[in-house]
Scaffold this active site. Structure first.
Site, mmCIF file in Angstrom:
data_model
loop_
_atom_site.group_PDB
_atom_site.id
_atom_site.type_symbol
_atom_site.label_atom_id
_atom_site.label_comp_id
_atom_site.label_asym_id
_atom_site.label_seq_id
_atom_site.Cartn_x
_atom_site.Cartn_y
_atom_site.Cartn_z
ATOM 1 N N CYS A 18 0.832 -1.212 0.000
ATOM 2 C CA CYS A 18 0.000 0.000 0.000
ATOM 3 C C CYS A 18 0.861 1.254 0.000
ATOM 4 O O CYS A 18 1.338 1.693 1.057
ATOM 5 C CB CYS A 18 -0.926 -0.010 1.213
ATOM 6 N N CYS B 85 -0.441 4.082 2.133
ATOM 7 C CA CYS B 85 -0.247 3.920 3.581
ATOM 8 C C CYS B 85 1.208 4.156 3.977
ATOM 9 O O CYS B 85 1.480 4.762 5.004
ATOM 10 C CB CYS B 85 -0.612 2.507 4.036
ATOM 11 N N ASP B 86 2.139 3.651 3.172
ATOM 12 C CA ASP B 86 3.522 3.563 3.636
ATOM 13 C C ASP B 86 4.524 4.427 2.875
ATOM 14 O O ASP B 86 5.694 4.497 3.260
ATOM 15 C CB ASP B 86 3.993 2.093 3.565
#
Ligand code: NAP
Length: 314
Positions: free
Chosen positions: A131, A134-135
């Site tokens: 992701c 997300c990261d």
């Protein structure tokens, strides 16, 4: 005892919830292990009709959820861990709670696919991710690799150029599944490099507990080499979340629910919606449409059994 339980709260589950709630079926929605589904992990969605400037994925699914709640849908956290579809009412276990329902809509979606390497699995969350949204933030000025040749890989790589000093797309062949517009956008980005006909065979360094590099193999020549890298993002598709239904519903080779037309499954009263049965389109708008179909079919199925008001009083 419920009339309708909806498993999943992505575009499909939320749309099913809006329609079922407006049909006065007071659906119970189990949000699943990824509330909001895949859209909750994306940034700007530019192709959902009605939003000429685009809309953020998390906002889109949250709006849908609020719309469903407004009409009487009830949301609970938790995922389906067990299901008994062999008799009616159907029985599902949502985390620790057991629920009975006359009709069931499965909108559990699909989860990120991994390469399946032991080293990759050990380094998830330590430089390996599925992701970018997300990261990506953790890889400022770092060297990043993105694996895949579809729209997700193009989107993630393009997004990651905001953070990384260099982003390399690793793809196992020369042809791409990505749509021309996404591919061209990535090709036009000077920070993106390309490594074609290549697969990753090992991720280093498990002993250090962080990603320091990968071993690659050329799929044409078989030649191997290692390359230093700080972050590895997998964008190689998704697998359907159908484990609790195995052996109870007809599933295809890759685990997707086999549709019996419309939203029907092989079990009367159980309906599918969204990516859990769709290995072709997998779009937010097609999932929403499928959610609508599933709710309408569930409504008709229940109506055929007699007035729901009478049933609810019993
Ligand atoms: P996808 O289209 O199925 O592409 C998966 C890619 O991963 C393929 O290039 C495939 O290679 C590769 N792959 C699969 N297994 C692999 C393995 N074990 N090792 C190495 N490579 C592997 O999946 P996706 O990119 O996630 O897209 C899914 C759907 O979502 C599509 O319909 C797409 O259009 C849509 N989507 C749309 C947007 C957007 O419009 N903004 C963004 C993301 C996704 P091969 O090609 O060789 O099989």
């Amino acid at each position: 005892m419920r009339d309708v339980v909806i498993l999943g709260s992505g575009c499909a589950g939320n749309t099913a919830a809006i329609y079922a709630a407006r049909a006065n079926l007071q659906p119970l929605v189990a949000q699943g292990h990824e509330p909001g589904g895949q859209l909750s992990l994306t940034t700007l969605v530019e192709n959902f009709p009605g939003f000429p400037e685009g809309i953020n994925g998390p906002d889109l699914v949250e709006n849908m959820k609020q719309q469903a709640i407004k009409f009487g849908a009830e949301y609970v956290s938790g995922s389906v861990t067990e299901a008994d579809l062999s008799q009616r009412p159907f029985r599902v276990r949502i985390d620790e709670e057991r629920v009975e329902t006359r009709a069931l809509i499965i909108a559990t979606g699909a989860s990120a696919r991994w390469l399946g390497l032991a080293s990759e699995q050990r380094l998830i969350g330590r430089g390996v991710s599925s992701c970018a949204t997300c990261d990506g933030f953790f890889f400022r000025d770092k060297k990043i690799m993105v694996v895949g040749g579809g729209d997700s890989a193009m989107e993630e790589a393009t997004f990651l150029t905001r953070f990384g000093r260099e982003v390399t797309i690793v793809h196992r062949r020369e042809g791409f599944r990505a749509s021309p517009i996404m591919l061209e956008r990535a090709r036009g980005n000077p920070k993106i490099k390309w490594l074609l006909n290549a697969v990753i065979e090992e991720v280093f360094d498990v002993e250090k507990g962080l990603v320091t590099g990968v071993r690659l193999r050329d799929t044409k020549t078989g030649e191997q080499r290692t390359e230093e890298v700080d972050g590895l993002f997998l964008a190689i598709g998704h697998v359907p979340n159908t484990a609790p239904f195995k052996g109870q519903l007809e599933l295809g080779k890759e685990g997707f629910i086999v549709s019996r037309g419309g939203a029907r499954t092989s079990v009367a009263g159980v309906f599918h919606a969204g990516d859990v049965a769709d290995r072709t389109y997998r779009q937010a708008i097609t999932a929403a449409g499928a959610g609508c179909m599933a709710a309408l079919e569930a409504q008709r199925f229940l109506e055929a059994e007699g007035p729901w008001q009478a049933r609810r009083q019993t």
